[in-house]
Design a protein around this motif. Structure first.
Motif, PDB file in Angstrom:
ATOM      1  N   MET A  82       1.279  -0.970   0.177  1.00 31.75           N
ATOM      2  CA  MET A  82      -0.079  -0.324   0.020  1.00 31.75           C
ATOM      3  C   MET A  82       0.509   1.689   0.166  1.00 31.75           C
ATOM      4  O   MET A  82       0.696   2.460  -0.366  1.00 31.75           O
ATOM      5  N   PHE A  83       1.670   1.807   0.815  1.00 34.33           N
ATOM      6  CA  PHE A  83       3.034   2.677   0.575  1.00 34.33           C
ATOM      7  C   PHE A  83       3.868   2.431  -0.392  1.00 34.33           C
ATOM      8  O   PHE A  83       3.613   3.876  -0.824  1.00 34.33           O
ATOM      9  N   SER A  84       3.914   1.408  -0.649  1.00 32.15           N
ATOM     10  CA  SER A  84       4.711   1.764  -2.824  1.00 32.15           C
ATOM     11  C   SER A  84       4.019   2.336  -3.780  1.00 32.15           C
ATOM     12  O   SER A  84       3.874   2.918  -4.386  1.00 32.15           O
ATOM     13  N   GLU A  85       2.719   1.910  -3.461  1.00 38.79           N
ATOM     14  CA  GLU A  85       1.893   1.877  -4.112  1.00 38.79           C
ATOM     15  C   GLU A  85       1.737   3.444  -4.313  1.00 38.79           C
ATOM     16  O   GLU A  85       1.430   4.128  -5.474  1.00 38.79           O
ATOM     17  N   LYS A  88       3.191   5.995  -6.337  1.00 34.94           N
ATOM     18  CA  LYS A  88       3.037   5.478  -7.776  1.00 34.94           C
ATOM     19  C   LYS A  88       2.234   5.993  -9.454  1.00 34.94           C
ATOM     20  O   LYS A  88       2.204   5.811 -10.093  1.00 34.94           O
ATOM     21  N   PHE A  89       1.805   7.025  -8.478  1.00 35.40           N
ATOM     22  CA  PHE A  89       1.270   8.271  -9.188  1.00 35.40           C
ATOM     23  C   PHE A  89       2.253   8.158 -10.780  1.00 35.40           C
ATOM     24  O   PHE A  89       2.988   8.752 -10.907  1.00 35.40           O
ATOM     25  N   ASN A  90       0.999   8.017 -11.808  1.00 27.17           N
ATOM     26  CA  ASN A  90       1.926   7.965 -13.480  1.00 27.17           C
ATOM     27  C   ASN A  90       0.770   8.585 -14.028  1.00 27.17           C
ATOM     28  O   ASN A  90      -0.647   9.069 -13.679  1.00 27.17           O
ATOM     29  N   PHE A 117      -1.589  -3.449  -9.483  1.00 29.45           N
ATOM     30  CA  PHE A 117      -2.115  -4.121  -8.135  1.00 29.45           C
ATOM     31  C   PHE A 117      -3.456  -2.730  -7.736  1.00 29.45           C
ATOM     32  O   PHE A 117      -4.717  -3.773  -7.153  1.00 29.45           O
ATOM     33  N   TYR A 118      -2.656  -2.264  -7.533  1.00 32.45           N
ATOM     34  CA  TYR A 118      -4.180  -0.488  -7.512  1.00 32.45           C
ATOM     35  C   TYR A 118      -3.981  -0.287  -8.791  1.00 32.45           C
ATOM     36  O   TYR A 118      -3.330   0.471  -9.255  1.00 32.45           O
TER      37      TYR A 118
END
Ligand code: HEM
Length: 229
Positions: A82-85, A88-90, A117-118
């Motif tokens: 969750m924290f890594s995702e 990761k906004f792109n 994944f999310y």
């Protein structure tokens, strides 16, 4: 490998428990505070008494705080993801968010970019719920322990901040529940036993499935069979 030839492992048991304990605590915290805001819910005071509701609010607050801390051991993988995702906004997320609204009325958007994944909306929900958790916990702790420790003018600000944050987190949770149960009921299976249908995963999180195939965690042939069935 697929589970029962048709399901992809998505969440660990530890993460599923973390999610439901968080959800129950959140709603109990909301419910036990409601009579403070609306007379319609005064009946809760009449039924249980104000002291019981206040103690219950504090009891669920303690679990609400401890749950993710315990989760660092029992749901390390899910919390880490969750924290890594979140960071990761792109560009794909922007396209997703522009195309997504029609899905709210049951129309599957055309040419949606494959999601990881999310998806973009889930990333926003994660970022929002983490921020809401932090503000609720800090403002709640100041209200609980701050007398004589924190300046009274600061404490006075914590009441509207705590209330405002609870209100918008509740609105966010209602949207989240609508999406999980009405728009994408297949995702709900992931919060029951940790697995989701291969077909759902491929349609909604295609990039994640591609990664799993590339990493050898899912066999392409087995996936094709599942998608045909
Ligand atoms: C009680 C009803 C609820 C239902 C039916 C529900 C359902 C779900 C489902 C199905 C997922 C998995 C999504 C996926 O695998 O992609 C999920 C994830 C999540 N839930 Fe819930 N949930 C509920 C309540 C809550 C509440 C109250 C909160 C926070 C206060 C919350 C926060 C989250 C977060 C942060 C995630 C991970 C990311 C996301 O999918 O947005 N949920 N939930």
């Amino acid at each position: 490998m697929l589970v029962n030839k048709n399901y992809v492992k998505r969440h660990t048991k530890g993460f599923v428990y973390l999610h439901w304990i968080n959800a129950i605590c959140f709603f109990m915290l909301f419910l036990t505070a409601l009579p403070l805001y609306a007379d319609t819910f005064r009946f809760l005071y009449d039924m249980f008494g104000p002291a019981t509701l206040q103690n219950a609010h504090r009891f669920f607050a303690v679990i609400f705080v401890l749950n993710p801390i315990v989760g660092l051991i029992t749901a390390r993988e899910g919390i880490g993801r969750m924290f890594s995702e979140v960071f990761k906004f792109n560009g794909k997320d922007i396209t997703f968010l522009v195309k997504f609204p029609v899905e709210l009325i049951g129309v599957h958007p055309k040419d949606m970019p494959k999601q990881g994944f999310y998806n973009g909306g889930e990333r926003m929900n994660i970022a929002f719920q983490i921020a809401a958790w932090a503000v609720l916990v800090i403002s709640g702790a100041v209200l609980w322990f701050g007398e004589g420790v924190v300046d009274s003018s600061i404490r006075a600000w914590m009441i509207p901040l705590h209330s405002f944050c609870a209100a918008i987190a509740f609105a966010g949770a209602i949207g989240h529940i609508y999406l999980a149960t009405v728009v994408n009921p297949d995702s709900f299976h992931g919060m029951q036993d940790g697995t989701v249908k291969a077909e759902y995963a491929n349609a909604h999180h295609g990039e994640w499935i591609d990664d799993m195939v590339r990493e050898g965690k899912i066999d392409q042939k087995e996936l094709n069979e599942a998608l045909k069935s």
